[in-house]
Design a protein around this motif. Structure first.
Motif, PDB file in Angstrom:
ATOM      1  N   ARG A 198       0.833  -1.217   0.000  1.00  0.00           N
ATOM      2  CA  ARG A 198       0.000   0.000   0.000  1.00  0.00           C
ATOM      3  C   ARG A 198       0.865   1.265   0.000  1.00  0.00           C
ATOM      4  O   ARG A 198       0.455   2.283  -0.554  1.00  0.00           O
ATOM      5  N   LEU A 199       2.045   1.190   0.633  1.00  0.00           N
ATOM      6  CA  LEU A 199       2.929   2.366   0.669  1.00  0.00           C
ATOM      7  C   LEU A 199       4.174   2.167  -0.212  1.00  0.00           C
ATOM      8  O   LEU A 199       5.198   2.826  -0.019  1.00  0.00           O
ATOM      9  N   ALA A 200       4.078   1.272  -1.174  1.00  0.00           N
ATOM     10  CA  ALA A 200       5.199   1.031  -2.087  1.00  0.00           C
ATOM     11  C   ALA A 200       5.345   2.185  -3.081  1.00  0.00           C
ATOM     12  O   ALA A 200       4.354   2.788  -3.502  1.00  0.00           O
ATOM     13  N   PHE A 201       6.586   2.466  -3.475  1.00  0.00           N
ATOM     14  CA  PHE A 201       6.833   3.410  -4.577  1.00  0.00           C
ATOM     15  C   PHE A 201       6.400   2.748  -5.887  1.00  0.00           C
ATOM     16  O   PHE A 201       6.603   1.550  -6.083  1.00  0.00           O
ATOM     17  N   HIS A 202       5.771   3.548  -6.756  1.00  0.00           N
ATOM     18  CA  HIS A 202       5.261   3.009  -8.024  1.00  0.00           C
ATOM     19  C   HIS A 202       5.132   4.135  -9.040  1.00  0.00           C
ATOM     20  O   HIS A 202       5.087   5.311  -8.671  1.00  0.00           O
ATOM     21  N   GLY A 203       5.077   3.749 -10.305  1.00  0.00           N
ATOM     22  CA  GLY A 203       4.922   4.756 -11.362  1.00  0.00           C
ATOM     23  C   GLY A 203       4.658   4.101 -12.699  1.00  0.00           C
ATOM     24  O   GLY A 203       4.670   2.866 -12.816  1.00  0.00           O
ATOM     25  N   ILE A 204       4.378   4.945 -13.694  1.00  0.00           N
ATOM     26  CA  ILE A 204       4.145   4.468 -15.060  1.00  0.00           C
ATOM     27  C   ILE A 204       5.271   5.019 -15.938  1.00  0.00           C
ATOM     28  O   ILE A 204       5.407   6.233 -16.099  1.00  0.00           O
ATOM     29  N   ASP A 205       6.105   4.126 -16.474  1.00  0.00           N
ATOM     30  CA  ASP A 205       7.261   4.550 -17.277  1.00  0.00           C
ATOM     31  C   ASP A 205       6.855   4.987 -18.674  1.00  0.00           C
ATOM     32  O   ASP A 205       7.384   5.960 -19.201  1.00  0.00           O
ATOM     33  N   ARG A 206       5.957   4.227 -19.291  1.00  0.00           N
ATOM     34  CA  ARG A 206       5.473   4.656 -20.607  1.00  0.00           C
ATOM     35  C   ARG A 206       4.266   3.864 -21.053  1.00  0.00           C
ATOM     36  O   ARG A 206       3.944   2.813 -20.505  1.00  0.00           O
ATOM     37  N   ILE A 207       3.590   4.424 -22.044  1.00  0.00           N
ATOM     38  CA  ILE A 207       2.429   3.781 -22.658  1.00  0.00           C
ATOM     39  C   ILE A 207       2.909   3.176 -23.979  1.00  0.00           C
ATOM     40  O   ILE A 207       3.598   3.843 -24.758  1.00  0.00           O
ATOM     41  N   LEU A 208       2.557   1.917 -24.208  1.00  0.00           N
ATOM     42  CA  LEU A 208       2.992   1.231 -25.433  1.00  0.00           C
ATOM     43  C   LEU A 208       1.948   1.493 -26.522  1.00  0.00           C
ATOM     44  O   LEU A 208       0.779   1.116 -26.377  1.00  0.00           O
ATOM     45  N   PRO A 209       2.357   2.176 -27.611  1.00  0.00           N
ATOM     46  CA  PRO A 209       1.383   2.600 -28.611  1.00  0.00           C
ATOM     47  C   PRO A 209       0.755   1.431 -29.365  1.00  0.00           C
ATOM     48  O   PRO A 209       1.369   0.364 -29.515  1.00  0.00           O
ATOM     49  N   ASP A 210      -0.481   1.631 -29.815  1.00  0.00           N
ATOM     50  CA  ASP A 210      -1.189   0.664 -30.669  1.00  0.00           C
ATOM     51  C   ASP A 210      -1.279  -0.727 -30.049  1.00  0.00           C
ATOM     52  O   ASP A 210      -1.089  -1.728 -30.735  1.00  0.00           O
ATOM     53  N   THR A 211      -1.566  -0.795 -28.754  1.00  0.00           N
ATOM     54  CA  THR A 211      -1.669  -2.097 -28.096  1.00  0.00           C
ATOM     55  C   THR A 211      -3.110  -2.442 -27.747  1.00  0.00           C
ATOM     56  O   THR A 211      -3.362  -3.513 -27.193  1.00  0.00           O
ATOM     57  N   SER A 212      -4.068  -1.547 -28.027  1.00  0.00           N
ATOM     58  CA  SER A 212      -5.478  -1.850 -27.752  1.00  0.00           C
ATOM     59  C   SER A 212      -6.377  -1.137 -28.756  1.00  0.00           C
ATOM     60  O   SER A 212      -6.040  -0.048 -29.221  1.00  0.00           O
ATOM     61  N   PRO A 269      -6.095   6.945 -29.229  1.00  0.00           N
ATOM     62  CA  PRO A 269      -4.950   6.258 -28.634  1.00  0.00           C
ATOM     63  C   PRO A 269      -4.701   6.776 -27.215  1.00  0.00           C
ATOM     64  O   PRO A 269      -4.843   7.969 -26.949  1.00  0.00           O
ATOM     65  N   GLY A 270      -4.343   5.869 -26.303  1.00  0.00           N
ATOM     66  CA  GLY A 270      -4.060   6.266 -24.924  1.00  0.00           C
ATOM     67  C   GLY A 270      -4.606   5.245 -23.948  1.00  0.00           C
ATOM     68  O   GLY A 270      -5.063   4.167 -24.337  1.00  0.00           O
ATOM     69  N   ARG A 271      -4.526   5.596 -22.680  1.00  0.00           N
ATOM     70  CA  ARG A 271      -4.867   4.653 -21.606  1.00  0.00           C
ATOM     71  C   ARG A 271      -5.638   5.347 -20.500  1.00  0.00           C
ATOM     72  O   ARG A 271      -5.342   6.498 -20.171  1.00  0.00           O
ATOM     73  N   ILE A 272      -6.593   4.624 -19.929  1.00  0.00           N
ATOM     74  CA  ILE A 272      -7.303   5.072 -18.727  1.00  0.00           C
ATOM     75  C   ILE A 272      -6.936   4.148 -17.585  1.00  0.00           C
ATOM     76  O   ILE A 272      -6.966   2.920 -17.738  1.00  0.00           O
ATOM     77  N   ASN A 273      -6.553   4.731 -16.450  1.00  0.00           N
ATOM     78  CA  ASN A 273      -6.407   3.952 -15.219  1.00  0.00           C
ATOM     79  C   ASN A 273      -7.389   4.470 -14.192  1.00  0.00           C
ATOM     80  O   ASN A 273      -7.511   5.681 -13.988  1.00  0.00           O
TER      81      ASN A 273
END
Ligand code: MD3
Ligand code: FE
Length: 204
Positions: free
Chosen positions: A170-184, A190-194
């Motif tokens: 729950r208190l871990a460090f985390h992040g999003i490095d990049r979005i991989l294009p054309d994967t969905s 184009p893009g991502r929802i979290n």
């Protein structure tokens, strides 16, 4: 589920394609009521590359004055729309919490957007888990330990995947490095929802 680091549980493909489409339609309705805004870093006012909105009783916002949860949209002043029933059902199925989620943060990543390594510490309740749901293009997600120096692991979060952050994660460090294009092909652009569903206050 697969345990990525202690307390971080991963369900690849939790939602099937039909459920993902229904969820994307739920979110289009939420975003029509509560448009995406561009959060800014405290003090510096530097804009995030990720755009955000929220649903549920409380929403997370960030501006020059700081990070906080509040009941209204920072630009329209309107209350956040209710959490769609499909999101509440996922929380009930996966979170293992007797309390309802109070906030659902919606993060929109256009291609090229990223989120640096951070901890989520703006809630008063760290005992409750956070549930993350991904839609659209795949993200390269990184999670480590409770110290910034701890080693990290990377996983790809694809459309329909669910991730639960509980206990030591729950208190871990985390992040999003990049979005991989054309994967969905789920979203109309184009893009991502979290989506992250959270408790803000201690349950009562
Ligand atoms: C680990 N979101 O909203 S989701 C965030 O993909 C956030 O938009 C990222 O980091 C995203 O704060 C990552 C996975 C996630 C969410 C919340 C966490 C991992 C977490 C909270 C604690 C530890
Ligand atoms: Fe986070």
């Amino acid at each position: 589920p697969v345990e990525i680091v202690p307390g971080c549980f991963y369900w690849p493909g939790w939602f099937d394609r039909g459920e993902q489409e229904a969820l994307a339609e739920d979110l289009r309705q939420v975003l029509a009521q509560a448009p995406l805004f561009t959060p800014r870093m405290p003090r510096t006012g530097k804009p995030f590359s990720v755009r955000m909105s929220n649903c549920g009783p409380l929403g997370w916002v960030s501006d020059e004055t700081g990070y906080r949860y509040q009941p209204t949209h920072p630009e329209t002043g309107a209350p956040w729309p209710p959490m769609p029933a499909r999101l509440l059902a996922a929380w009930r199925a996966l979170a293992g919490s007797p309390w309802a989620p109070e906030a659902c943060l919606i993060n929109w990543y256009a291609p090229g957007a990223r989120m640096g390594l951070h901890q989520d510490r703006d809630e008063e309740e760290f005992g409750a888990p956070v549930l993350s749901l991904s839609l659209g293009d795949t993200a390269l997600f990184r999670v480590g330990g409770t110290s910034r120096k701890d080693p990290t692991r990377s996983i790809r979060l694809a459309s329909g995947d669910a991730l639960l952050l509980s206990g030591p994660a729950r208190l871990a460090f985390h992040g999003i490095d990049r979005i991989l294009p054309d994967t969905s092909t789920l979203l109309k652009q184009p893009g991502r929802i979290n989506l992250t569903l959270r408790r803000v206050h201690r349950g009562e």
